[in-house]
Each structure stands twice: as C-alpha cells, then as structure tokens.
Design a protein around this motif. Structure first.
Motif, short mmCIF file in Angstrom:
data_model
loop_
_atom_site.label_atom_id
_atom_site.label_comp_id
_atom_site.label_asym_id
_atom_site.label_seq_id
_atom_site.Cartn_x
_atom_site.Cartn_y
_atom_site.Cartn_z
N LYS A 47 0.71 -1.23 0.14
CA LYS A 47 0.01 -0.11 0.03
C LYS A 47 0.78 1.28 0.04
O LYS A 47 0.38 2.23 -0.59
CB LYS A 47 -1.07 0.14 1.17
CG LYS A 47 -2.02 -0.98 1.18
CD LYS A 47 -2.82 -1.18 2.47
CE LYS A 47 -4.12 -2.25 2.07
NZ LYS A 47 -4.98 -2.14 1.03
N TYR A 69 -10.44 -16.11 -3.97
CA TYR A 69 -10.29 -15.71 -5.30
C TYR A 69 -9.53 -17.00 -5.92
O TYR A 69 -8.42 -17.41 -5.26
CB TYR A 69 -9.44 -14.58 -5.47
CG TYR A 69 -9.08 -14.10 -6.91
CD1 TYR A 69 -10.03 -13.96 -8.02
CD2 TYR A 69 -7.69 -14.14 -7.07
CE1 TYR A 69 -9.58 -13.74 -9.13
CE2 TYR A 69 -7.29 -13.89 -8.61
CZ TYR A 69 -8.17 -13.66 -9.53
OH TYR A 69 -7.77 -13.43 -10.77
N GLU A 82 -15.16 -9.35 -11.16
CA GLU A 82 -16.01 -9.52 -9.85
C GLU A 82 -15.49 -10.29 -8.87
O GLU A 82 -15.59 -9.91 -7.61
CB GLU A 82 -17.74 -9.78 -10.49
CG GLU A 82 -18.43 -8.86 -11.27
CD GLU A 82 -18.18 -9.21 -12.73
OE1 GLU A 82 -17.46 -10.15 -12.95
OE2 GLU A 82 -18.65 -8.22 -13.31
N GLN A 85 -12.60 -8.58 -7.28
CA GLN A 85 -12.85 -7.25 -6.53
C GLN A 85 -13.47 -7.67 -5.30
O GLN A 85 -13.20 -6.92 -4.20
CB GLN A 85 -13.82 -6.47 -7.44
CG GLN A 85 -13.31 -5.80 -8.53
CD GLN A 85 -14.25 -5.27 -9.82
OE1 GLN A 85 -15.15 -5.69 -9.38
NE2 GLN A 85 -13.71 -4.57 -10.41
N ARG A 86 -14.35 -8.85 -5.32
CA ARG A 86 -14.89 -9.15 -3.92
C ARG A 86 -13.78 -9.73 -3.03
O ARG A 86 -13.81 -9.40 -1.93
CB ARG A 86 -15.79 -10.46 -4.22
CG ARG A 86 -16.65 -11.09 -3.10
CD ARG A 86 -17.58 -12.15 -3.20
NE ARG A 86 -16.83 -13.47 -3.44
CZ ARG A 86 -16.25 -13.89 -2.50
NH1 ARG A 86 -15.99 -13.56 -1.28
NH2 ARG A 86 -15.58 -15.18 -2.86
N GLN A 88 -10.84 -8.76 -2.93
CA GLN A 88 -9.81 -7.76 -2.53
C GLN A 88 -10.70 -6.84 -1.40
O GLN A 88 -10.10 -6.21 -0.56
CB GLN A 88 -9.73 -6.77 -3.74
CG GLN A 88 -8.73 -7.15 -4.85
CD GLN A 88 -8.59 -6.36 -6.12
OE1 GLN A 88 -9.61 -5.75 -6.44
NE2 GLN A 88 -7.41 -5.92 -6.68
N ARG A 89 -11.96 -6.65 -1.42
CA ARG A 89 -12.81 -6.08 -0.28
C ARG A 89 -12.61 -6.75 0.98
O ARG A 89 -12.16 -6.21 1.94
CB ARG A 89 -14.17 -5.90 -0.85
CG ARG A 89 -14.37 -4.79 -1.77
CD ARG A 89 -15.90 -4.80 -2.10
NE ARG A 89 -16.88 -5.64 -2.54
CZ ARG A 89 -16.91 -6.00 -3.78
NH1 ARG A 89 -16.48 -5.47 -4.55
NH2 ARG A 89 -17.88 -7.05 -3.99
N ILE A 90 -12.62 -8.18 0.66
CA ILE A 90 -12.24 -8.97 2.13
C ILE A 90 -11.10 -8.92 2.45
O ILE A 90 -10.92 -8.51 3.78
CB ILE A 90 -12.75 -10.40 1.67
CG1 ILE A 90 -14.05 -10.71 1.26
CG2 ILE A 90 -12.14 -11.52 2.66
CD1 ILE A 90 -14.60 -11.99 0.55
N ASP A 92 -8.98 -6.31 2.16
CA ASP A 92 -8.87 -5.02 2.74
C ASP A 92 -9.53 -5.02 4.04
O ASP A 92 -9.06 -4.17 5.04
CB ASP A 92 -9.42 -4.00 1.64
CG ASP A 92 -8.76 -3.68 0.43
OD1 ASP A 92 -7.55 -3.87 0.82
OD2 ASP A 92 -9.36 -3.08 -0.38
N TYR A 93 -10.69 -5.60 4.27
CA TYR A 93 -11.26 -5.72 5.69
C TYR A 93 -10.45 -6.38 6.59
O TYR A 93 -10.33 -6.02 7.76
CB TYR A 93 -12.68 -6.30 5.44
CG TYR A 93 -13.35 -6.64 6.60
CD1 TYR A 93 -14.04 -5.49 7.37
CD2 TYR A 93 -13.16 -7.85 7.44
CE1 TYR A 93 -14.52 -5.71 8.94
CE2 TYR A 93 -13.95 -7.98 8.60
CZ TYR A 93 -14.57 -6.81 9.29
OH TYR A 93 -14.93 -7.08 10.40
N GLN A 96 -7.73 -4.10 7.38
CA GLN A 96 -8.07 -2.92 8.44
C GLN A 96 -8.35 -3.80 9.74
O GLN A 96 -7.85 -2.89 11.01
CB GLN A 96 -9.21 -2.36 7.99
CG GLN A 96 -8.93 -1.45 6.72
CD GLN A 96 -10.14 -1.07 5.95
OE1 GLN A 96 -11.38 -1.33 6.43
NE2 GLN A 96 -10.11 -0.31 4.93
#
Length: 105
Positions: A47, A69, A82, A85-86, A88-90, A92-93, A96
């Motif tokens: 990042k 993935y 799709e 991207q799903r 990647q969101r997981i 990222d969560y 965080q």
C-alpha cells in the motif's frame, strides 16, 4: 508468438510455485485471524511502496486466494473481475481489522 510464450511461461511459473508449496508467510495465522504477521507487513508495504517486489505480489495473491479468489487457468474467466474485486474487499477488511499494529518494512 512471443506474447503467447510469455503468457504460458508466467502461468507455468505460477503453477510451479503453487505446486511446490510456496506458502505465503510460511506459518498459519494466529488464532482468530485470517492474515499472518508476514502478510500484514507485506500488504502494508504494497500500500505504501511505489515499486513492490515479486514476493509482496505473491503475498497479495495468497491473501486473495484465502479470501476465495481462484484465478482461472483459462483466459476467458466469466466471473472476472467481480470475483477478484470481492476478494480484494475481503482482504482489505481483514487488513484493516487485523493488521492495524503492523508497520510496513
């Protein structure tokens, strides 16, 4: 012809790494977590780093695989982008919530 050969070589390299047991981080994550400390460190570096290393990219791919993935071995994946991207969101969560204490290298 050269482009096709390069694609095949990169696919073979990725498969060889997967088959040979290139485990990202080398150890399972601590109890209750999805990402190891090494994954947290390398994802933090991705990042912030302008020129990431191949190892950092491998860590990212390993984390994306943990999130569900599965890059298709075929060039016509009907679920791309799709599913990527799903995942990647997981990731990222997870990053965080689990990696707040891990500074980048």
């Amino acid at each position: 012809m050269v482009d096709r050969t390069a694609k095949r070589l990169s696919l073979l390299l990725a498969l060889a790494c997967l088959i040979s047991g290139c485990v990202v981080g080398g150890m399972p994550p601590p109890p209750g977590r999805h990402l190891t400390d090494v994954e947290c460190r390398d994802l933090a570096a991705l990042k912030t780093n302008k020129s990431p290393t191949m190892a950092e990219h491998q860590v990212e791919l390993g984390a994306l695989r943990k999130a569900g993935y599965d890059p298709s071995p075929f060039w016509d994946d009907p679920y791309y982008p799709e599913d990527l991207q799903r995942a990647q969101r997981i990731v990222d969560y997870w990053f965080q919530t689990e990696c707040a204490h891990t500074p980048p290298r």
